[in-house]
Motif scaffolding. Structure first.
Motif: not given
Length: 166
Positions: A21-35
């Motif tokens: 949790l003290a690192r710089d980057l995370t990878r954010l996964a989500y569903v884009a508007k095209d599905g």
């Protein structure tokens, strides 16, 4: 899948989780508007109970997150054995004027000289009139260190192997 808050807190308070949790980057996964799925690296900070990321007000991911706020985050290392912190939650969007303090904090561990830091901050302040904070409160977490905690599929294979031996 229901996870109790005290179980989430226990995992997040482990030393390895705190290191991640003290690192710089995370990878954010989500569903884009095209599905279709998206997974983007993004700077973050941990405030003790939430992961906070910041982005520009015109970022395409904001439309997607408003339509479907379910997200997954991965914070990991690049060494063997890898350490991974997997987090699921819902993105809450908070538009703010100016530069959020979290944005300046999350970029604080990059190697910059004091002079570079002053220049970088001036550029940021001149570029952004405002930003959007993406705030995720964990609703599910898993820590994998490949020593004491394994991916569930690997754990299952080990159990199957042990049952076959007995």
């Amino acid at each position: 899948m229901t996870v109790r808050q005290n179980e989430i807190t226990e995992v997040l308070n482990r030393p390895i989780s705190q290191e991640l949790l003290a690192r710089d980057l995370t990878r954010l996964a989500y569903v884009a508007k095209d599905g279709t799925p998206r997974n983007v690296p993004i700077g973050f900070t941990w405030n003790g109970s939430q992961v906070v990321m910041c982005t520009s007000t015109n970022a395409p991911k904001l439309h997607s997150l408003r339509a479907n706020p379910a997200v997954a985050l991965t914070i990991d290392t690049e060494v063997h054995p890898p350490k991974l912190l997997l987090i699921r939650g819902r993105a809450e969007l908070d538009a703010v004027e100016g530069i959020p303090d979290e944005y300046l904090q999350m970029n604080g561990s990059y190697q910059m000289t004091p002079e570079q830091r002053v220049e970088w901050e001036a550029q940021v302040r001149s570029l952004y009139d405002g930003m959007v904070r993406i705030v995720v409160t964990p609703t599910w977490v898993k820590l994998i260190d490949f020593e004491t905690n394994l991916p569930s599929a690997v754990e299952e294979l080990i159990q199957q192997q042990e049952r076959q031996r007995t």
